[in-house]
Design a protein around this motif. Structure first.
Motif, PDB file in Angstrom:
ATOM      1  N   ARG A 134       1.033  -1.109   0.097  1.00 61.55           N
ATOM      2  CA  ARG A 134      -0.169  -0.135   0.207  1.00 61.55           C
ATOM      3  C   ARG A 134       0.796   1.353   0.098  1.00 61.55           C
ATOM      4  O   ARG A 134       0.301   2.386   0.023  1.00 61.55           O
ATOM      5  CB  ARG A 134      -0.664   0.380   1.411  1.00 61.55           C
ATOM      6  N   GLN A 135       2.624   1.287   0.081  1.00 59.07           N
ATOM      7  CA  GLN A 135       3.100   2.227  -0.520  1.00 59.07           C
ATOM      8  C   GLN A 135       2.793   3.558  -1.145  1.00 59.07           C
ATOM      9  O   GLN A 135       2.690   2.519  -2.807  1.00 59.07           O
ATOM     10  CB  GLN A 135       4.393   1.726  -0.290  1.00 59.07           C
ATOM     11  N   TRP A 136       2.846   4.418  -1.394  1.00 59.60           N
ATOM     12  CA  TRP A 136       2.117   5.588  -2.818  1.00 59.60           C
ATOM     13  C   TRP A 136       3.983   4.818  -2.904  1.00 59.60           C
ATOM     14  O   TRP A 136       4.914   5.262  -3.087  1.00 59.60           O
ATOM     15  CB  TRP A 136       2.645   6.593  -2.633  1.00 59.60           C
ATOM     16  N   ALA A 137       3.790   5.042  -4.875  1.00 61.91           N
ATOM     17  CA  ALA A 137       4.684   4.129  -6.049  1.00 61.91           C
ATOM     18  C   ALA A 137       4.866   5.381  -6.792  1.00 61.91           C
ATOM     19  O   ALA A 137       6.022   5.226  -7.462  1.00 61.91           O
ATOM     20  CB  ALA A 137       4.334   2.492  -7.254  1.00 61.91           C
ATOM     21  N   GLY A 138       3.595   6.625  -6.643  1.00 59.33           N
ATOM     22  CA  GLY A 138       3.613   6.800  -8.342  1.00 59.33           C
ATOM     23  C   GLY A 138       2.367   8.113  -7.923  1.00 59.33           C
ATOM     24  O   GLY A 138       1.751   7.974  -7.423  1.00 59.33           O
ATOM     25  N   ALA A 139       2.024   8.694  -8.920  1.00 63.89           N
ATOM     26  CA  ALA A 139       0.890   9.113  -8.962  1.00 63.89           C
ATOM     27  C   ALA A 139       1.050   9.462 -10.533  1.00 63.89           C
ATOM     28  O   ALA A 139       1.468   9.545 -11.394  1.00 63.89           O
ATOM     29  CB  ALA A 139       1.177  10.726  -8.757  1.00 63.89           C
ATOM     30  N   GLU A 140      -0.541   9.925 -11.283  1.00 67.47           N
ATOM     31  CA  GLU A 140      -0.552  10.516 -12.449  1.00 67.47           C
ATOM     32  C   GLU A 140      -0.579  11.384 -12.477  1.00 67.47           C
ATOM     33  O   GLU A 140      -2.182  12.434 -11.436  1.00 67.47           O
ATOM     34  CB  GLU A 140      -2.073   8.757 -13.055  1.00 67.47           C
ATOM     35  N   VAL A 141      -0.181  13.007 -13.280  1.00 69.72           N
ATOM     36  CA  VAL A 141      -0.316  13.706 -13.588  1.00 69.72           C
ATOM     37  C   VAL A 141      -2.142  13.690 -14.671  1.00 69.72           C
ATOM     38  O   VAL A 141      -1.731  13.300 -16.010  1.00 69.72           O
ATOM     39  CB  VAL A 141       0.946  14.361 -14.055  1.00 69.72           C
TER      40      VAL A 141
END
Length: 523
Positions: A287-294
């Motif tokens: 459940r760790q944040w691996a990235g993001a969609e911009v």
């Protein structure tokens, strides 16, 4: 595209007037065609009703003929006359049974011979016809009984409901058609209903027999006139569309004026009103944040936040999507670079690109400038291919993707499984990730077919050794289902909504702290 009450009144009046001039002949022409179609359907309904009336009269003529033949036998012993009754069933078309009664008591039938049952003449309309849902012999089969009486004797001849329903279906194959006898009616389905037969929205026609107490009604459902217009009047419709083209050309000319949407987009681009929002992508196992969609949002000075579906298609059509994406990358780098040290190395940032981006090599420079704002290896740029426009596998496109790969930029196919080009993209471009469309995720546990498609996509990504991201995850059940099937990354409202940079970074810090606390507790 935002349109407010503050817009120029003269522009609105000119646009409305031009549109009205273009629409007036089209709407009036369509109204005339619709009236003509309704008139034609009314004539067709009249012909259908007339044909049905003639056919049912013919059936009842046969029944009446049989009744006249057997009526003089009424009162004679059944054993002496039952063969004569059966002869009428075999000789007369449509007749299913012939029966005789004496003193309102049915005592002889063509089917059983001697038989005892009381008869109530009031069951017959005008003492002549009775449309029954069935009888003790065939309770699930309707029939129409004709009755003829002379003194104490009476003859009853029945017509099988199969003939009635078949006639209604064949004659009314294009229109609805009902047979009404007294307060009951029957349709082509063969079921007998009480009350008055339903009416029709188009071409309602009813005819009554002059010889027997029944009527037929026919017509067409609502919308049939419009269907007829589309089917029978293609040439006039094409002529009317010419006027529509003229109206469209007028509207297009107005769009080039100062108040047109494309000019509004250019103004907003220069004012840097298109801003990045960020939605987290998490690892399914930790459940760790691996990235993001911009994601691109339009912060309009009067309208507030404008939905992407209202301006992205127009931006693509006008070619403004390329400079808008460049601005998005620049703003993202400026907002996230000062905080990149807190990211895990290789933090993924996904940005959508379209066919417009693949027509020249400017995207390479945009991506190079973006990555230069971060420490080497700190972030991983992922370009997500959308299918609003088909990306042609030209020499320039192949060169573009080759140079992007040399820079370490990764490629993902967005909304995989919903477009016609997803599989062709796998063959033509060196893809790193598949993003499962949220429509498949939403049907987890609810739709077996979507579940099979989803499992097939996951299996395909594993065979091709591709990373996979599931979009639109909103429930724990969806999360657990995808995790159990080895989907590596998850994205959706369960983990976070798209947020502006400041809120996204605040949430990221809280998530990182929570993650560290969980690790400390586990140790």
């Amino acid at each position: 595209m935002p349109l407010t009450a503050k817009a120029s009144r003269s522009w609105f009046v000119r646009y409305a007037l031009s549109l009205l001039i273009g629409l007036l002949p089209i709407l009036s022409g369509i109204a005339i065609l619709h009236w003509q179609a309704a008139r034609t359907l009314g004539e067709d309904a009249g012909k259908t009703a007339g044909e049905a009336l003639r056919q049912f009269d013919l059936m009842l003529d046969n029944a009446a003929e049989s009744a006249n033949v057997i009526l003089p036998l009424a009162g004679q012993p059944c054993d002496d006359i039952k063969l004569a009754l059966r002869e009428q069933v075999t000789r007369q078309p449509y007749v299913r049974a012939a029966n005789l009664a004496w003193n309102n008591n049915l005592y002889c039938t063509s089917l059983f011979g001697p038989y005892q049952e009381a008869i109530d003449p009031a069951d017959y309309v005008d003492g002549t016809l009775w449309l029954m849902n069935g009888n003790p012999v065939t309770p699930k089969s309707s029939l129409l009984a004709y009755r003829l009486q002379d003194g104490k004797g009476a003859a009853m001849v029945s017509i099988d409901g199969y003939h009635l329903a078949n006639t209604l279906r064949l004659i009314g194959r294009e229109a609805g058609l009902y047979l009404q006898v007294g307060d009951v009616w029957i349709s082509g389905q063969g079921q007998v209903h009480e009350g008055t037969a339903p009416g029709f929205a188009v071409g309602q026609t009813s005819l009554s027999s002059s010889r027997f107490p029944f009527s037929v009604s026919t017509g067409f459902p609502a919308g049939e006139a419009w269907r007829y217009v589309g089917k029978e009047y293609p040439a006039p419709m094409a002529l009317l569309l010419v006027f529509g083209v003229l109206a469209g050309a007028t509207a297009r000319w107005l769009q080039k004026r100062s108040g047109a949407p494309t000019h509004e987009l250019r103004r907003a681009l220069e004012a840097r009103e298109f801003i990045p929002y960020f939605q987290p992508v998490v690892r399914s196992d930790t459940r760790q944040w691996a990235g993001a969609e911009v994601l691109m949002r339009w912060r309009h000075p009067r309208e507030g936040l404008v939905r992407p579906d209202l301006f992205i298609p127009l931006a693509e059509d006008s070619g403004l999507i390329v400079p808008m994406t460049r601005s998005l990358l620049q703003q993202t780098a400026a907002l996230l670079a000062p905080h990149a040290a807190s990211f895990e190395p290789g933090f993924h940032l996904g940005v959508n690109i379209t066919a417009r981006h693949c027509q020249d090599l400017e995207l390479v420079d945009d991506c190079r400038d973006f990555l230069a704002a971060f420490a080497p290896g700190q972030v991983r740029l992922v370009l997500e291919l959308t299918e609003r426009e088909l990306i042609e596998p030209s020499a320039v496109a192949h060169q573009l993707f080759a140079q992007l790969r040399e820079m370490g930029v990764m490629i993902a196919i967005d909304d995989f499984g919903t477009g016609h080009s997803s599989l062709s993209y796998l063959r033509q471009f060196n893809v790193d990730y598949l993003k499962i469309d949220q429509s498949f995720v939403a049907m987890i546990g609810a739709d077996a077919l979507s579940g099979h498609i989803l499992d097939s996509i996951i299996e395909l990504s594993a065979k091709l050794e591709l990373g996979i991201v599931a979009e639109g995850v909103e429930t724990l059940a969806q999360r657990d289902y995808l995790t159990s099937r080895g989907v590596g990354f998850l994205q959706g409202y369960l983990f976070g909504k798209p947020l502006p940079a400041e809120d996204f970074l605040d949430n990221f810090k809280r998530q990182a702290c929570t993650q560290e606390d969980n690790i400390a507790v586990s140790e």
